[in-house]
Design an enzyme around this catalytic site. Sequence first.
Site, PDB file in Angstrom:
ATOM      1  N   HIS A  99       0.839  -1.206   0.000  1.00  0.00           N
ATOM      2  CA  HIS A  99       0.000   0.000   0.000  1.00  0.00           C
ATOM      3  C   HIS A  99       0.872   1.254   0.000  1.00  0.00           C
ATOM      4  CE1 HIS A  99      -3.129   2.901   0.884  1.00  0.00           C
ATOM      5  NE2 HIS A  99      -2.499   3.266   1.993  1.00  0.00           N
TER       6      HIS A  99
ATOM      7  N   GLN B  25      -7.971  15.280   1.616  1.00  0.00           N
ATOM      8  CA  GLN B  25      -6.692  14.909   2.246  1.00  0.00           C
ATOM      9  C   GLN B  25      -5.499  15.498   1.504  1.00  0.00           C
ATOM     10  OE1 GLN B  25      -6.300  10.663   2.862  1.00  0.00           O
ATOM     11  NE2 GLN B  25      -4.112  10.804   3.288  1.00  0.00           N
TER      12      GLN B  25
END
Lengths: 428, 428
Positions: free
Chosen positions: B144, B251
């Site tokens: 990830h 974000q």
Amino acid sequence: MANNLKNINQGKSWIEVPENSDFPLQNIPFGIIAPENKTPRPATRVGDTIIDLSELADFGFFDQLGIDDLTAFYSPVLNDFIALGKKYTVPVRERLIELFSEGNTELQNQKDLLETAFYTAGSVEVLLPVDIGDYTDFYSSIEHAANVGKMFRDPENALLPNWKHLPVGYHGRSSSIVVSGTNIVRPKGQIKLPEQENPVFEATQKLDYELEMAFITGKENTLGQPIPIEETSKYIFGMVIFNDLSARDIQKWEYVPLGPFLGKNFGSVISPWIVTMEALEPFRIAGPEQKPEVLPYLRLSGKNNFDIKLQVSIIPENGLENIVCRSNTKYLYWSMNQQLAHHTVNGCNIRPGDMYASGTISGKDESSFGSLLELSWGGKKPVSLKGGVSRTFIEDNDTIVMRAHAEKYGLRIGFGEVKTKILPAVKY
Amino acid sequence: MANNLKNINQGKSWIEVPENSDFPLQNIPFGIIAPENKTPRPATRVGDTIIDLSELADFGFFDQLGIDDLTAFYSPVLNDFIALGKKYTVPVRERLIELFSEGNTELQNQKDLLETAFYTAGSVEVLLPVDIGDYTDFYSSIEHAANVGKMFRDPENALLPNWKHLPVGYHGRSSSIVVSGTNIVRPKGQIKLPEQENPVFEATQKLDYELEMAFITGKENTLGQPIPIEETSKYIFGMVIFNDLSARDIQKWEYVPLGPFLGKNFGSVISPWIVTMEALEPFRIAGPEQKPEVLPYLRLSGKNNFDIKLQVSIIPENGLENIVCRSNTKYLYWSMNQQLAHHTVNGCNIRPGDMYASGTISGKDESSFGSLLELSWGGKKPVSLKGGVSRTFIEDNDTIVMRAHAEKYGLRIGFGEVKTKILPAVKY
């Protein structure tokens, strides 16, 4: 009541209040005390006298305020009290002002009660006032953000592109927020020295304080429902001084890309008495002009900043106190209302007892820089202290003291102090 | 007891357990239920039967375990129960296995009690199991972290320099962690579109899930005293599935330099049953080799990873379920022990009920990518779903379902599911 209060606010208390006390009759802050052999309970302070509110509740002094359930006056943290809402906490404060006012004999004549409910400051333990659910740290002083930007990034573009568009903030650690008087152990951690390829594990060599103020919310919103900026004042119960201890070298290695973590969460220290927004009302001032203009959800007219004088002292082992910084909350670019409106604009829910720190509060002049990082400009310029010592960062057994008070027309409303000593790192 | 348990672990329950149930006799997870007209209370689950533990306590079924104070069995959150410590919680679980075992008639014969203490899953509300004091989110899947690095930074240097030296983590929001079944409103916020100079305020166009697992601590350390890595397992009570909803565009604009904030704190969703580390014991496996070698405080030999199968489904408004990801906790580079040792190495204190999520768990293959950001490679590659629809990010009224279970030698221990529907943004 409001009319009465105007007179009361100019009045004196039958409880002695020393000159220049932070806690005159007009303050009435809230805190938690732990008298010997008794459970922790809510209290207030006038001058150097601390008053146990559970005892006053016992004697029915709050019976006329329409509070159905008085358990909040017996709780070991202020969360239940704060959660009553301003509808009740404001009248409680006004009732206390009334009871303590010169000429009022309701309480003054109850000699037995005075003996069990009154303590001299220093003779009773004062605890962390709230169970802090969530803690958020903002970054709202433009001078601090610019100083950090100049040191670590680009002096020509010290502020990041988002800084003037939103009050930058991040989530911090609640568990390690402690009350004034708690000593903090120098943290160890991973540090990447410039000359080495791999990080080393050692005690921080760049331990710092950050001079901040924090507010505490007293009302919750529902998850998914933002608080409009016009409503935010209703959610803010009061404020404390906040010392956001920081390990600059640990932080530097860890913080990209997800923000500060172990460089911050080893301990933050707050002052014990929550000063209410009602007590601070006379000290409202207009905030700085914001250019570029902020988005509509962050716009609020009126006086939303506060003129509160701040001070930081370092007391090394030689015992000599050095005031190293005089700052002021008026230097903050973003108001508490803007911070709270931003925090919830995505639907994030807040709760009574949640805490929000301002970020380091620095002014333009070097004398107002709120951290040693800034004062010593990243450790390059030692700060001279009394007794022939100097500091670039905090050393073992140094004590850090922060104080805050507002003053106007002879009325002084203060926060007392937040004091913490740094202990040597543990062997590990 | 331990010897008995070995046999019990191979045994069956007199409570019906459907084939492929996540909750056989060997699981005995803990949760909180709110039966109609009753206060919330601790419960466990066997098959599709939910058992009220306060009722079992009423009838004295835990009296022989040496627990002086049984109030934890009546608390509306599991914090008090967890805080009893493994010394008591492990025997409680073993006692429950004993009571529910085929052949044991102690409870089985109490027909009245079965009527008041037993519920069919779905017929009783299941609540958030703990009052989460602090919540930390790690970033512990190398695939990830590398995928995100390739997309947003440099494909040649996808991992940041600190990533293999420490388990990167940051503090998240506790208040907005909700239980499976809670719907989440699409957040609005500041978004900086590439073609515009200033940010705009609008609903996120890049709403995503993150497939994570979280652990819950059951024991506290003192502020200033790190937990050595060899001791960390004693502090970990159990695990849940964690859906870390994320607004990628919000974000992106906010997160430099202090980390994610409003892009994350609008809602995270967990599965309701805390599966204990004792139930997961058979599924321990060795973790990946860590190169460069980690610092001594992060070294721990033995099987510290877990083989738990994970799955994500998207159910659009057409009602057709699409499994879009199959992953596994074994892909995690950093173990929970390492995360906890790192978290406290600076003296940070943890408490019973604190929660720690893993970060998105992705494997090497695209089919195991734990977020839509990765599956659609930043929105460039739509993911085809049944019924002729596709997704780059989550759309309104989409339901996200995550499931997790471990399986070995015919024993299946699972977490059930965490399910949430995304509601359209509020007008504001």
